[in-house]
Design an enzyme around this catalytic site. Sequence first.
Site, PDB file in Angstrom:
ATOM      1  N   SER A   1       0.831  -1.209   0.000  1.00 18.05           N
ATOM      2  CA  SER A   1       0.000   0.000   0.000  1.00 18.05           C
ATOM      3  C   SER A   1       0.866   1.259   0.000  1.00 18.05           C
ATOM      4  CB  SER A   1      -0.897   0.022   1.237  1.00 18.05           C
ATOM      5  OG  SER A   1      -1.769  -1.086   1.244  1.00 18.05           O
TER       6      SER A   1
HETATM    7  N1  SAH Z   1      -0.799  -4.132   4.059  1.00 15.85           N
HETATM    8  C1  SAH Z   1      -0.284  -4.744   2.863  1.00 15.85           C
HETATM    9  C2  SAH Z   1      -1.315  -4.622   1.773  1.00 15.85           C
HETATM   10  C3  SAH Z   1      -1.079  -5.556   0.662  1.00 15.85           C
HETATM   11  S1  SAH Z   1      -2.316  -5.505  -0.598  1.00 15.85           S
HETATM   12  C4  SAH Z   1       1.002  -4.071   2.457  1.00 15.85           C
HETATM   13  O1  SAH Z   1       1.107  -2.854   2.596  1.00 15.85           O
HETATM   14  O2  SAH Z   1       1.898  -4.735   1.942  1.00 15.85           O
HETATM   15  C5  SAH Z   1      -3.620  -6.475   0.090  1.00 15.85           C
HETATM   16  C6  SAH Z   1      -3.334  -7.913   0.366  1.00 15.85           C
HETATM   17  O3  SAH Z   1      -4.578  -8.528   0.705  1.00 15.85           O
HETATM   18  C7  SAH Z   1      -2.783  -8.713  -0.801  1.00 15.85           C
HETATM   19  O4  SAH Z   1      -1.558  -9.286  -0.437  1.00 15.85           O
HETATM   20  C8  SAH Z   1      -3.855  -9.783  -1.061  1.00 15.85           C
HETATM   21  O5  SAH Z   1      -3.312 -11.034  -1.461  1.00 15.85           O
HETATM   22  C9  SAH Z   1      -4.534  -9.870   0.294  1.00 15.85           C
HETATM   23  N2  SAH Z   1      -5.882 -10.433   0.287  1.00 15.85           N
HETATM   24  C10 SAH Z   1      -6.874 -10.250  -0.611  1.00 15.85           C
HETATM   25  N3  SAH Z   1      -7.979 -10.946  -0.267  1.00 15.85           N
HETATM   26  C11 SAH Z   1      -7.671 -11.607   0.890  1.00 15.85           C
HETATM   27  C12 SAH Z   1      -8.371 -12.506   1.742  1.00 15.85           C
HETATM   28  N4  SAH Z   1      -9.625 -12.894   1.488  1.00 15.85           N
HETATM   29  N5  SAH Z   1      -7.738 -12.979   2.821  1.00 15.85           N
HETATM   30  C13 SAH Z   1      -6.466 -12.621   3.113  1.00 15.85           C
HETATM   31  N6  SAH Z   1      -5.738 -11.784   2.340  1.00 15.85           N
HETATM   32  C14 SAH Z   1      -6.325 -11.274   1.237  1.00 15.85           C
END
Ligand code: SAH
Length: 217
Positions: free
Chosen positions: A67
Site C-alpha cells: 500500500s
Molecule cells: N498491508 C499490505 C497490503 C497488501 S495488498 C502491504 O502494505 O503490503 C492487500 C493484500 O490482501 C494482498 O496481499 C492480497 O493477497 C490480500 N488479500 C486479498 N484478499 C484476501 C483474503 N480474502 N484474505 C487474506 N488476504 C487477502
Amino acid sequence: MEHLKDTFKHKGRRRQLIEELAQMGIQDQRILSAFDAIPRHYFLDLAFDEQAYTNMAFQIGSGQTISHPYTVAYQTELLQLEKSMRVLEIGTGSGFQTCILCKLGVKVFSIERHQPLHNKAKRMIDFFGFNASLFFGDGYKGNRVYAPYDRILVTCGAPDIPEVLLEQLKIGGLMVIPVGEGAEQKMLRIHKTSDTTFTSEEFGTFKFVPMLERTVK
Ligand code: SAH
C-alpha cells in the site's frame, strides 16, 4: 536477509517521506516514528530501492502491491490504537503495515491468502523480532481462535462488509475497511456498539487490490 542495509541515503529519504506524511495530515507522532523505525525498502525488490520512500504502491509478487505509505499511515491513524490491543489484519501482503502495527505495541494477528507473500512476510516479522501471528488463510473467515479483537484492519478492497469479521470484533471495537465493488473503495470505520448494532463513518476514496475469497498456493 543479510543484504538488508539501511544506508544514510535511505534514512534521508525516509525522513522526507515522514515530513510529507505529516504535511498530508498524519498527526500522530507515534505513527510517524514507527515509519522511521521500519525501513520500507526492506519490503521491496531491489529494483524499487530508489523509489521506496516515494508515496507510491509497488508490486510485491503474486499480482499484489504494497500500500501507499500515506494509506498505511492513514488507516493506522483511523484505528486509534492503544498499547497491547489485539488487532486482526486482513491482507498481510508485504508485512510492512503489520510491522508498523507491531512497532506501535499492539498484538497483531494477520491473514494473507497468497502463500508466497505469507512466507516472505513471516521472514520480515522474524527479522525485526516482532511477536505477531501470521496466518496463511482466507481473511473472509477471520480467525475465530483468537477473537474477539479490539481492532480489525482490512488492507484490501472489500465488495461489502464481511459479517464474520463484525462478529469477531469486540463490543466497543473498531474496524477500518475499504468498501466498494469496483476499482475504488470508500474508507469506512465501523464502531461495534453492541452485539447487533454498529455505527459507520466514511473517510474518503482509496484504491486497493480486491479482497478475494479462498487461498492461493
Ligand atoms: N498491508 C499490505 C497490503 C497488501 S495488498 C502491504 O502494505 O503490503 C492487500 C493484500 O490482501 C494482498 O496481499 C492480497 O493477497 C490480500 N488479500 C486479498 N484478499 C484476501 C483474503 N480474502 N484474505 C487474506 N488476504 C487477502
